[in-house]
Design a protein around this motif. Structure first.
Motif, PDB file in Angstrom:
ATOM      1  N   ASN A 192      38.331  57.536  40.196  1.00  0.00           N
ATOM      2  CA  ASN A 192      37.386  58.222  41.072  1.00  0.00           C
ATOM      3  C   ASN A 192      36.566  57.180  41.813  1.00  0.00           C
ATOM      4  OD1 ASN A 192      35.109  59.612  42.178  1.00  0.00           O
ATOM      5  ND2 ASN A 192      35.446  61.277  40.726  1.00  0.00           N
ATOM      6  N   MET A 193      36.810  57.069  43.120  1.00  0.00           N
ATOM      7  CA  MET A 193      36.151  56.023  43.887  1.00  0.00           C
ATOM      8  C   MET A 193      34.644  56.229  43.971  1.00  0.00           C
ATOM      9  SD  MET A 193      38.933  54.540  44.305  1.00  0.00           S
ATOM     10  CE  MET A 193      38.175  53.106  45.022  1.00  0.00           C
ATOM     11  N   ALA A 194      34.182  57.467  43.855  1.00  0.00           N
ATOM     12  CA  ALA A 194      32.751  57.735  43.939  1.00  0.00           C
ATOM     13  C   ALA A 194      32.019  57.338  42.668  1.00  0.00           C
ATOM     14  CB  ALA A 194      32.513  59.210  44.226  1.00  0.00           C
ATOM     15  N   ALA A 195      32.744  57.137  41.569  1.00  0.00           N
ATOM     16  CA  ALA A 195      32.112  56.841  40.277  1.00  0.00           C
ATOM     17  C   ALA A 195      32.074  55.348  39.955  1.00  0.00           C
ATOM     18  CB  ALA A 195      32.851  57.579  39.166  1.00  0.00           C
ATOM     19  N   ILE A 196      32.621  54.502  40.836  1.00  0.00           N
ATOM     20  CA  ILE A 196      32.690  53.055  40.578  1.00  0.00           C
ATOM     21  C   ILE A 196      31.626  52.342  41.408  1.00  0.00           C
ATOM     22  CG2 ILE A 196      34.176  51.020  40.570  1.00  0.00           C
ATOM     23  CD1 ILE A 196      35.360  53.177  38.896  1.00  0.00           C
ATOM     24  N   PRO A 197      30.792  51.479  40.781  1.00  0.00           N
ATOM     25  CA  PRO A 197      29.836  50.691  41.573  1.00  0.00           C
ATOM     26  C   PRO A 197      30.555  49.882  42.645  1.00  0.00           C
ATOM     27  CG  PRO A 197      29.357  50.510  39.226  1.00  0.00           C
ATOM     28  CD  PRO A 197      30.666  51.224  39.347  1.00  0.00           C
ATOM     29  N   ARG A 198      29.910  49.726  43.786  1.00  0.00           N
ATOM     30  CA  ARG A 198      30.539  49.074  44.939  1.00  0.00           C
ATOM     31  C   ARG A 198      31.077  47.692  44.600  1.00  0.00           C
ATOM     32  NH1 ARG A 198      28.882  51.333  50.007  1.00  0.00           N
ATOM     33  NH2 ARG A 198      29.288  49.334  51.010  1.00  0.00           N
ATOM     34  N   ASP A 199      30.314  46.943  43.813  1.00  0.00           N
ATOM     35  CA  ASP A 199      30.715  45.553  43.548  1.00  0.00           C
ATOM     36  C   ASP A 199      31.808  45.444  42.484  1.00  0.00           C
ATOM     37  OD1 ASP A 199      29.020  46.468  41.589  1.00  0.00           O
ATOM     38  OD2 ASP A 199      27.935  44.579  41.345  1.00  0.00           O
ATOM     39  N   LEU A 200      32.218  46.580  41.894  1.00  0.00           N
ATOM     40  CA  LEU A 200      33.261  46.542  40.867  1.00  0.00           C
ATOM     41  C   LEU A 200      34.561  47.214  41.305  1.00  0.00           C
ATOM     42  CD1 LEU A 200      31.236  47.311  37.600  1.00  0.00           C
ATOM     43  CD2 LEU A 200      31.987  45.092  38.460  1.00  0.00           C
ATOM     44  N   ILE A 201      34.583  47.794  42.504  1.00  0.00           N
ATOM     45  CA  ILE A 201      35.756  48.554  42.926  1.00  0.00           C
ATOM     46  C   ILE A 201      37.004  47.691  42.989  1.00  0.00           C
ATOM     47  CG2 ILE A 201      36.812  49.678  44.935  1.00  0.00           C
ATOM     48  CD1 ILE A 201      34.323  51.269  45.308  1.00  0.00           C
ATOM     49  N   GLU A 202      36.921  46.502  43.572  1.00  0.00           N
ATOM     50  CA  GLU A 202      38.107  45.656  43.699  1.00  0.00           C
ATOM     51  C   GLU A 202      38.627  45.241  42.328  1.00  0.00           C
ATOM     52  OE1 GLU A 202      38.271  42.579  46.560  1.00  0.00           O
ATOM     53  OE2 GLU A 202      37.058  43.642  48.036  1.00  0.00           O
ATOM     54  N   ALA A 203      37.717  44.903  41.397  1.00  0.00           N
ATOM     55  CA  ALA A 203      38.142  44.526  40.052  1.00  0.00           C
ATOM     56  C   ALA A 203      38.789  45.712  39.343  1.00  0.00           C
ATOM     57  CB  ALA A 203      36.954  44.008  39.247  1.00  0.00           C
ATOM     58  N   GLU A 204      38.263  46.923  39.558  1.00  0.00           N
ATOM     59  CA  GLU A 204      38.849  48.118  38.941  1.00  0.00           C
ATOM     60  C   GLU A 204      40.246  48.386  39.489  1.00  0.00           C
ATOM     61  OE1 GLU A 204      38.048  50.452  36.642  1.00  0.00           O
ATOM     62  OE2 GLU A 204      36.309  49.299  35.987  1.00  0.00           O
ATOM     63  N   LEU A 205      40.413  48.221  40.794  1.00  0.00           N
ATOM     64  CA  LEU A 205      41.706  48.513  41.407  1.00  0.00           C
ATOM     65  C   LEU A 205      42.747  47.443  41.110  1.00  0.00           C
ATOM     66  CD1 LEU A 205      40.757  49.895  44.943  1.00  0.00           C
ATOM     67  CD2 LEU A 205      41.896  51.144  43.109  1.00  0.00           C
ATOM     68  N   PHE A 206      42.363  46.175  41.267  1.00  0.00           N
ATOM     69  CA  PHE A 206      43.343  45.093  41.233  1.00  0.00           C
ATOM     70  C   PHE A 206      43.266  44.226  39.987  1.00  0.00           C
ATOM     71  CE2 PHE A 206      41.992  45.828  45.703  1.00  0.00           C
ATOM     72  CZ  PHE A 206      43.124  46.528  46.094  1.00  0.00           C
ATOM     73  N   GLY A 207      42.239  44.462  39.140  1.00  0.00           N
ATOM     74  CA  GLY A 207      42.098  43.655  37.939  1.00  0.00           C
ATOM     75  C   GLY A 207      41.379  42.345  38.218  1.00  0.00           C
ATOM     76  N   HIS A 208      41.073  41.618  37.160  1.00  0.00           N
ATOM     77  CA  HIS A 208      40.380  40.336  37.348  1.00  0.00           C
ATOM     78  C   HIS A 208      40.827  39.348  36.279  1.00  0.00           C
ATOM     79  CE1 HIS A 208      37.669  40.923  33.884  1.00  0.00           C
ATOM     80  NE2 HIS A 208      37.529  42.175  34.279  1.00  0.00           N
ATOM     81  N   GLU A 209      40.642  38.077  36.594  1.00  0.00           N
ATOM     82  CA  GLU A 209      40.966  37.000  35.667  1.00  0.00           C
ATOM     83  C   GLU A 209      39.729  36.619  34.855  1.00  0.00           C
ATOM     84  OE1 GLU A 209      44.070  35.902  35.315  1.00  0.00           O
ATOM     85  OE2 GLU A 209      44.707  37.293  36.906  1.00  0.00           O
ATOM     86  N   ARG A 210      39.965  35.971  33.755  1.00  0.00           N
ATOM     87  CA  ARG A 210      38.846  35.499  32.934  1.00  0.00           C
ATOM     88  C   ARG A 210      37.999  34.520  33.744  1.00  0.00           C
ATOM     89  NH1 ARG A 210      39.413  32.173  27.186  1.00  0.00           N
ATOM     90  NH2 ARG A 210      37.161  31.925  26.823  1.00  0.00           N
ATOM     91  N   GLY A 211      36.682  34.753  33.721  1.00  0.00           N
ATOM     92  CA  GLY A 211      35.774  33.879  34.440  1.00  0.00           C
ATOM     93  C   GLY A 211      35.665  34.167  35.928  1.00  0.00           C
TER      94      GLY A 211
END
Length: 473
Positions: A192-211
């Protein structure tokens, strides 16, 4: 397999969606588009049940069904027809058909009819299809058009954009596209795009690396990776920030992405289904949504009608939700004709979600097994006092209540009673909703609300709430 089904219909879309539904119920399904193809299938793959349309390119389905029954009297025949006349129904009955379903028909009704026909015919292991496998319910013309579009997209990977008011069932459409398609064995992953903070959307969609950022202690896979091979459902896509829209567009164009803080390119092996309750074309015009992304998403648009635009479906939906509530442990209830009329007269600003919530409350709180019009109207009235329309929230509901008081009882805004009035309006439906959720169990409802049991009992007396049973307490 529970049974061999021969489906005869010259409409490609009908054959695709009906065959998929029957296969999901465990049947071996063969299809034919004409009487000539029917003849070949009867010889090469004799069915346990014949499901046939009436008007076929090379003849009449009822006449051929009657001939088939003369040589195979034990084989049930189910007749489908868009010519929903008394004459057609009588002809099907006189031909010896097991059942007659007028088009447009509900898929769940057809699968249940097939299962019952197999059971009567002595099929080795007839399977009663589960209602949740076919969540889209409705015989209205508006819903039949939705079914036809779904039928055309399940065999491909085209991107689908589902639009409609809040509560119309957009996620159910997305799940149907996934469950009936080639990717059904892989994950269905909603976000749900409306439930994700703006600064975390890319990490939620595409994932993130350690650090990759403060607090990123380990690598996390994003929704694109989690949905690999399956379907990614982007709910409320209209609330996606413009900067995140840019990156999503690049992924849709290239079919590849990298994690936040990563360098390795990952293939985006997903089908995209997006949904919104906003006017995306209006958002494009105002600069809030990228035009190029809109056209990437709206390859196949599906518009879900509001419930007020498909009133013919209200009774069937209401009975379905009462049955669902009963299956979950709430008391079994039925609707009389007056109750159905009251439901059909309501405008349903919260759409199907509002109807489901109302049926759950009635199942839990109605005193009688048979629900009448007065009880439906009373429950709708109590809910309307605090129930927000769509997703506008409790703040808008409180403002609406104050506006209503200003019109009808302006003195209430100045007599010092406003706080108690507002809290009272919220408290009663809150307690009723928690009792409904916990099947009338007061102990569990009290714990969920944050009250002790004795306090809850006092509030039941003060508010005039008639509890349904004592549950485990």
């Amino acid at each position: 397999m529970s049974g061999r089904i021969l489906l005869v219909d010259d409409d490609d879309a009908v054959r695709v969606v009906v065959a998929q539904a029957l296969r999901r119920s465990g049947h071996d399904v063969r299809t034919a588009a004409s009487l000539a193809e029917l003849e070949r299938e009867l010889v090469s793959h004799p069915p346990d049940v014949l499901v046939t349309d009436v008007v076929l390119p090379d003849g009449d389905g009822i006449e051929r069904a009657q001939e088939v029954l003369a040589t195979r009297p034990g084989m049930p025949v189910i007749v489908l027809s868009a010519r929903n006349t008394l004459t057609t129904a009588v002809r099907a009955n006189e031909a010896g058909a097991y059942d007659y379903l007028p088009k447009p028909f509900d898929l769940d009704t057809l699968t249940r009819t097939v299962a019952a026909a197999l059971a009567r015919a002595g099929s080795s292991a007839p399977v009663e299809p589960r209602g949740e496998d076919l969540p889209l319910i409705g015989r209205s013309a508006a819903m039949q058009e939705v079914y036809r579009v779904i039928a055309r997209v399940v065999s491909n990977d085209l991107t689908v954009l589902v639009s409609g008011e809040s509560g119309t069932g957009k996620e159910l459409v997305a799940r149907a596209v996934h469950d009936l398609g080639a990717r059904r064995a892989a994950p269905f992953v909603p976000i749900n795009m409306a439930a994700i903070p703006r600064d975390l959307i890319e990490a939620e969609l595409f994932g993130h690396e350690r650090g990759a950022f403060t607090g990123a202690g380990q690598r996390n896979a994003g929704r694109f990776e989690q949905a690999a091979g399956g379907t990614l459902f982007l709910d409320e896509i209209g609330d996606m920030p413009i900067e995140a829209q840019t990156r999503l567009l690049r992924v849709l164009q290239s079919g590849e992405f990298t994690t936040v803080g990563g360098a390795r390119t990952i293939r985006a092996d997903v089908r995209i289904v997006a949904a919104t309750n906003r006017d995306l074309q209006g958002a494009v015009a105002s600069g809030q949504f990228r035009e190029d992304l809109y056209y990437r998403l709206a390859v196949v648009p599906i518009l879900l009608p509001a419930l007020r635009e498909r009133r013919d479906d209200v009774a069937e939906l209401a009975r379905h939700f009462l049955q669902k509530a009963s299956d979950e442990g709430l008391p079994r209830k039925t609707l009389d004709a007056g109750a159905v009329a009251a439901l059909e007269a309501h405008d349903w600003p919260g759409n199907v979600r509002e109807l489901e919530n109302l049926m759950r409350r009635l199942a839990a709180l109605s005193r009688d097994d048979h629900i009448g019009a007065a009880e439906v109207q009373g429950m709708i009235g109590r809910a309307a006092a605090v129930e927000p329309v769509g997703d506008v929230g409790i703040e808008a509901a409180v403002r609406a209540m104050i506006d209503r008081l200003a019109r009808n009882d302006p003195a209430a805004l100045d007599d010092g009673s406003l706080y108690d009035r507002v809290i009272g309006e919220v408290e009663k439906p809150l307690i009723e909703a928690m009792l409904a959720r916990h099947g009338g169990n007061q102990l569990r409802a009290a714990r969920a609300i944050g009250l002790n049991r004795n306090t809850l009992r006092k509030r039941l007396d003060v508010l005039g709430i008639d509890p349904v049973g004592r549950g485990a307490d």
